[in-house]
Structure formats: structure tokens, C-alpha cells
Motif scaffolding. Structure first.
Motif, PDB file in Angstrom:
ATOM      1  N   GLU A 134      -8.476  15.739  33.506  1.00  0.00           N
ATOM      2  CA  GLU A 134      -9.732  15.482  34.219  1.00  0.00           C
ATOM      3  C   GLU A 134      -9.514  14.531  35.388  1.00  0.00           C
ATOM      4  O   GLU A 134     -10.064  14.722  36.473  1.00  0.00           O
ATOM      5  CB  GLU A 134     -10.795  14.936  33.261  1.00  0.00           C
ATOM      6  N   LEU A 135      -8.713  13.486  35.180  1.00  0.00           N
ATOM      7  CA  LEU A 135      -8.409  12.551  36.266  1.00  0.00           C
ATOM      8  C   LEU A 135      -7.685  13.253  37.412  1.00  0.00           C
ATOM      9  O   LEU A 135      -7.982  13.019  38.587  1.00  0.00           O
ATOM     10  CB  LEU A 135      -7.564  11.384  35.752  1.00  0.00           C
ATOM     11  N   LEU A 136      -6.749  14.108  37.067  1.00  0.00           N
ATOM     12  CA  LEU A 136      -6.007  14.844  38.090  1.00  0.00           C
ATOM     13  C   LEU A 136      -6.923  15.794  38.863  1.00  0.00           C
ATOM     14  O   LEU A 136      -6.819  15.914  40.086  1.00  0.00           O
ATOM     15  CB  LEU A 136      -4.836  15.601  37.472  1.00  0.00           C
ATOM     16  N   LYS A 137      -7.830  16.450  38.173  1.00  0.00           N
ATOM     17  CA  LYS A 137      -8.799  17.330  38.843  1.00  0.00           C
ATOM     18  C   LYS A 137      -9.652  16.523  39.823  1.00  0.00           C
ATOM     19  O   LYS A 137      -9.889  16.960  40.955  1.00  0.00           O
ATOM     20  CB  LYS A 137      -9.696  18.029  37.818  1.00  0.00           C
ATOM     21  N   THR A 138     -10.117  15.365  39.387  1.00  0.00           N
ATOM     22  CA  THR A 138     -10.927  14.503  40.250  1.00  0.00           C
ATOM     23  C   THR A 138     -10.129  14.087  41.484  1.00  0.00           C
ATOM     24  O   THR A 138     -10.626  14.144  42.614  1.00  0.00           O
ATOM     25  CB  THR A 138     -11.396  13.245  39.479  1.00  0.00           C
ATOM     26  N   TYR A 139      -8.886  13.706  41.278  1.00  0.00           N
ATOM     27  CA  TYR A 139      -8.035  13.283  42.380  1.00  0.00           C
ATOM     28  C   TYR A 139      -7.790  14.433  43.364  1.00  0.00           C
ATOM     29  O   TYR A 139      -7.892  14.247  44.583  1.00  0.00           O
ATOM     30  CB  TYR A 139      -6.712  12.745  41.840  1.00  0.00           C
ATOM     31  N   THR A 140      -7.516  15.631  42.863  1.00  0.00           N
ATOM     32  CA  THR A 140      -7.282  16.762  43.771  1.00  0.00           C
ATOM     33  C   THR A 140      -8.552  17.130  44.520  1.00  0.00           C
ATOM     34  O   THR A 140      -8.483  17.507  45.691  1.00  0.00           O
ATOM     35  CB  THR A 140      -6.703  17.988  43.024  1.00  0.00           C
ATOM     36  N   GLN A 145     -11.432  17.060  49.721  1.00  0.00           N
ATOM     37  CA  GLN A 145     -12.525  16.560  50.559  1.00  0.00           C
ATOM     38  C   GLN A 145     -11.980  15.769  51.743  1.00  0.00           C
ATOM     39  O   GLN A 145     -12.456  15.920  52.873  1.00  0.00           O
ATOM     40  CB  GLN A 145     -13.479  15.698  49.742  1.00  0.00           C
ATOM     41  N   TYR A 146     -10.979  14.946  51.503  1.00  0.00           N
ATOM     42  CA  TYR A 146     -10.358  14.163  52.572  1.00  0.00           C
ATOM     43  C   TYR A 146      -9.755  15.093  53.622  1.00  0.00           C
ATOM     44  O   TYR A 146      -9.919  14.879  54.828  1.00  0.00           O
ATOM     45  CB  TYR A 146      -9.292  13.237  51.987  1.00  0.00           C
ATOM     46  N   ARG A 147      -9.071  16.147  53.164  1.00  0.00           N
ATOM     47  CA  ARG A 147      -8.467  17.093  54.103  1.00  0.00           C
ATOM     48  C   ARG A 147      -9.536  17.792  54.938  1.00  0.00           C
ATOM     49  O   ARG A 147      -9.377  17.984  56.145  1.00  0.00           O
ATOM     50  CB  ARG A 147      -7.630  18.129  53.361  1.00  0.00           C
ATOM     51  N   GLU A 148     -10.640  18.167  54.309  1.00  0.00           N
ATOM     52  CA  GLU A 148     -11.725  18.819  55.036  1.00  0.00           C
ATOM     53  C   GLU A 148     -12.316  17.881  56.092  1.00  0.00           C
ATOM     54  O   GLU A 148     -12.637  18.310  57.201  1.00  0.00           O
ATOM     55  CB  GLU A 148     -12.808  19.283  54.060  1.00  0.00           C
ATOM     56  N   ILE A 149     -12.456  16.599  55.748  1.00  0.00           N
ATOM     57  CA  ILE A 149     -12.964  15.612  56.705  1.00  0.00           C
ATOM     58  C   ILE A 149     -11.989  15.462  57.859  1.00  0.00           C
ATOM     59  O   ILE A 149     -12.390  15.440  59.029  1.00  0.00           O
ATOM     60  CB  ILE A 149     -13.224  14.255  56.008  1.00  0.00           C
ATOM     61  N   GLU A 150     -10.687  15.385  57.552  1.00  0.00           N
ATOM     62  CA  GLU A 150      -9.670  15.282  58.610  1.00  0.00           C
ATOM     63  C   GLU A 150      -9.694  16.505  59.510  1.00  0.00           C
ATOM     64  O   GLU A 150      -9.621  16.385  60.735  1.00  0.00           O
ATOM     65  CB  GLU A 150      -8.276  15.138  57.997  1.00  0.00           C
TER      66      GLU A 150
END
Length: 161
Positions: A134-140, A145-150
Motif C-alpha cells: 500500500e505504501l509503495l502504491k501511494t508513493y508511485t 502526479q509529480y510527473r504530470e505536473i512537471e
């Protein structure tokens, strides 16, 4: 013919390599753990010989996995053979009991070529406890989202928007 023996053997060997990579086990340690000659391990991992059942059982013991885990398909492949509903690439749904479609999708999934790093990530994920998954899913999701913003920012700077 039920099995393409050569392809299945290559798949099993690739999975053994990935599990070793994920667990940080080098070939010489695998040989010690499994009580198999280092040269035999080398021949198996390099595809120069196909392992026998006894050898596979020894390797499973050394890797602390079951034969079922060694031969099992990924969850996504297995789910295609159940009656679960799946989304196609076009967003349409179909019943996975349509055997022909299911078999074609399983075949195409098995043809995906992963790099060693990708395979290592997949194998690590597979052995994580649920809370770490679950933590890994959240991180990915956060990275996506960060990539989409960039990407949006770069398009804005270049005047594409």
C-alpha cells in the motif's frame, strides 16, 4: 501440445534469477543453500541445461518459495482466467470466461519483456507485506502526479498550452 517446454523452462529460469536478485542471493550462495554444484547452477541460470524436478525442489527450498510460487503466473494473468471483470485498453469490459480472449491476453502478458531492474521491482513487490504494498502504491501515485505536473509545466513554458 499443452506446453511449449523450452519457453516454460526459460520463464522459470528467469523467475529464479529475479527471485535471487530480489533477495540479494548470488549464484554461488544459491549453490551452497541448495546443495547443488556451482557449475550446475551456472548452467541452469545461463540456459545451458534444464533443471529436473529434484533440482527445482532444492532451488525452491534454497529460495524459501513453493513450487506453486515458482510456476504461478502473475495475479493479473491468473485474474484473466477467473470470472472477474476486466477493463480492456479501450475502457470496455468483458467477461473473462470468454476463453479465447482470456488466453490471448495471458499470452500477450507473458510476452512482456522486463528489464532486470523491472523484474527485481516486481519480485520485491510480490514478497512485500500488504502494508508495504500500500505504501509503495501511494508513493508511485505521488510520483505519477509529480510527473504530470512537471509535464504540464514544461508544456506551459514551451507555449504548447
Amino acid at each position: 501440445m499443452i506446453y511449449d517446454v523450452d519457453r516454460e523452462c526459460k520463464t522459470v529460469i528467469k523467475k529464479i534469477k529475479a527471485i535471487c536478485n530480489a533477495k540479494g542471493i548470488k549464484p554461488n550462495e544459491l549453490a551452497k543453500r541448495s546443495n547443488i554444484a556451482t557449475s550446475t547452477i551456472s548452467y541452469i541460470l545461463n540456459g545451458k541445461t534444464q533443471p529436473q524436478i529434484y533440482t527445482l525442489l532444492q532451488l525452491c527450498n534454497a529460495l524459501d518459495i513453493t513450487m506453486e510460487e515458482l510456476f504461478s503466473k502473475t495475479k493479473s494473468e491468473n485474474n484473466l482466467n477467473k470470472k472477474a471483470r476486466r477493463n480492456t485498453a479501450l475502457g470496455e469490459e468483458f467477461e473473462a470466461d470468454d476463453l479465447q480472449i482470456s488466453e490471448m491476453l495471458v499470452e500477450s502478458l507473458s510476452q512482456i519483456q522486463l528489464t532486470d531492474d523491472e523484474m527485481k521491482l516486481v519480485m520485491c513487490y510480490r514478497y512485500f507485506p500488504d502494508e508495504k504494498k500500500e505504501l509503495l502504491k501511494t508513493y508511485t501515485d505521488m510520483l505519477q502526479q509529480y510527473r504530470e505536473i512537471e509535464d504540464a509545466s514544461m508544456m506551459k513554458e514551451s507555449g504548447s498550452i
